[in-house]
Motif scaffolding. Structure first.
Motif, PDB file in Angstrom:
ATOM      1  N   VAL A  48      34.643  37.772  43.945  1.00 57.09           N
ATOM      2  CA  VAL A  48      33.788  38.784  43.301  1.00 57.09           C
ATOM      3  C   VAL A  48      34.076  38.808  41.803  1.00 57.09           C
ATOM      4  N   ASP A  49      33.153  39.417  41.042  1.00 57.15           N
ATOM      5  CA  ASP A  49      33.335  39.535  39.594  1.00 57.15           C
ATOM      6  C   ASP A  49      34.439  40.522  39.250  1.00 57.15           C
ATOM      7  N   ASN A  50      34.535  41.585  40.056  1.00 59.51           N
ATOM      8  CA  ASN A  50      35.435  42.672  39.684  1.00 59.51           C
ATOM      9  C   ASN A  50      35.920  43.381  40.944  1.00 59.51           C
ATOM     10  N   VAL A  51      37.158  43.115  41.314  1.00 59.60           N
ATOM     11  CA  VAL A  51      37.691  43.680  42.560  1.00 59.60           C
ATOM     12  C   VAL A  51      37.761  45.206  42.476  1.00 59.60           C
ATOM     13  N   ILE A  67      42.101  48.197  53.356  1.00 53.18           N
ATOM     14  CA  ILE A  67      43.544  48.000  53.578  1.00 53.18           C
ATOM     15  C   ILE A  67      44.267  48.225  52.253  1.00 53.18           C
ATOM     16  N   ASN A  68      43.714  47.668  51.167  1.00 53.12           N
ATOM     17  CA  ASN A  68      44.299  47.869  49.835  1.00 53.12           C
ATOM     18  C   ASN A  68      43.337  48.672  48.972  1.00 53.12           C
ATOM     19  N   GLU A  69      43.730  49.879  48.609  1.00 48.06           N
ATOM     20  CA  GLU A  69      42.844  50.691  47.755  1.00 48.06           C
ATOM     21  C   GLU A  69      42.945  50.258  46.298  1.00 48.06           C
ATOM     22  N   THR A  70      44.088  49.651  45.945  1.00 49.35           N
ATOM     23  CA  THR A  70      44.194  49.032  44.622  1.00 49.35           C
ATOM     24  C   THR A  70      44.566  47.567  44.854  1.00 49.35           C
ATOM     25  N   PRO A  71      44.072  46.668  44.011  1.00 43.38           N
ATOM     26  CA  PRO A  71      44.302  45.249  44.271  1.00 43.38           C
ATOM     27  C   PRO A  71      45.758  44.834  44.105  1.00 43.38           C
ATOM     28  N   ILE A  72      46.124  43.824  44.853  1.00 44.41           N
ATOM     29  CA  ILE A  72      47.391  43.128  44.670  1.00 44.41           C
ATOM     30  C   ILE A  72      47.174  42.179  43.486  1.00 44.41           C
ATOM     31  N   ALA A 126      42.316  42.003  47.392  1.00 45.27           N
ATOM     32  CA  ALA A 126      42.380  43.229  48.199  1.00 45.27           C
ATOM     33  C   ALA A 126      41.699  42.939  49.526  1.00 45.27           C
ATOM     34  N   PHE A 127      42.195  43.589  50.564  1.00 43.90           N
ATOM     35  CA  PHE A 127      41.630  43.381  51.901  1.00 43.90           C
ATOM     36  C   PHE A 127      40.857  44.615  52.362  1.00 43.90           C
ATOM     37  N   VAL A 167      38.200  40.860  55.781  1.00 47.42           N
ATOM     38  CA  VAL A 167      37.568  40.341  54.558  1.00 47.42           C
ATOM     39  C   VAL A 167      38.516  40.542  53.383  1.00 47.42           C
ATOM     40  N   GLU A 168      38.764  39.472  52.648  1.00 48.86           N
ATOM     41  CA  GLU A 168      39.547  39.545  51.418  1.00 48.86           C
ATOM     42  C   GLU A 168      38.591  39.470  50.235  1.00 48.86           C
TER      43      GLU A 168
END
Lengths: 134, 134
Positions: free
Chosen positions: A84-87, A102-107, A115-116, A127-128
């Motif tokens: 994606v352009d912007n996680v 699963i992840n509210e803020t990206p790894i 982020a999952f 989905v990642e």
């Protein structure tokens, strides 16, 4: 368009060399590299297919999601990664629409953000989301 | 190169409209079309992502592989389809290397040929080979 392509499809395998006899030797795909990914407690073989990759993921420790998946199912497609352009924006948008994350803020890791999304919100598909930031 | 790209990733769903609230409405992907595929006893939603597609497959009858998969797992990625230059040559090559095939000769349908490789030979992944012949 916010979603660019299928970045990769991750396939859980118990033995990378054995798996390569199918994907590389029989099917004729190119092996880009095999890499240790200690942050994911896995070794990963990267196999380009068009603009995407297949990633053969072999857990190197017990207790990860892939190790559990492999134990329960014996292999198969583990997750689908979309570039994606912007996680951060994508996560905010998904959250506002009630999607379970699963992840509210990206790894953040070496020039990329990941982020999952929870499979409960995506028809059983893990989905990642992936963004190149480097 | 014999293998061109990931043609599609098929996702088993029990309800296409409900599934679209995630893939189209939340994630923002474009829905190309929804099509009845009586030959596959399914309805399929086609969702382009880069050069590939996601296909949301809803069985319309019991007894198909997708219906069984959905009953047992409740959804998820069902198969991975690779577009190849020549399905017949690819199958012959795979067979000579001892790969277990579901279809030893391709299924021909409206300008395309398809054949499935047995997941036992592909780390638990049901792999479809696809060739445009039209």
């Amino acid at each position: 368009m916010n979603i660019r392509k299928i970045h990769h499809v991750a396939i859980a395998v118990s033995d990378i060399e054995a798996a390569l006899t199918f994907w590389r030797d029989a099917l004729g795909l190119e092996l880009e590299r095999v890499e240790d990914a200690p942050s994911q407690k896995a070794a990963i073989a990267f196999i380009p297919v068009g603009e995407s990759k297949l990633e053969l993921v072999k857990p190197t420790e017990e207790g990860t999601g892939v190790a559990k998946f492999l134990r329960e199912r014996g292999g198969g497609m583990h997750h689908l990664c979309l570039e994606v352009d912007n996680v951060v924006e994508t996560l905010a948008n998904l959250k506002s629409k009630g999607v379970r994350l699963i992840n509210e803020t990206p790894i953040e890791l070496e020039g990329r953000k990941m982020a999952f999304i929870h499979p409960k919100s995506a028809n059983g598909v893990l989905v990642e989301l992936y963004e190149l930031t480097g």
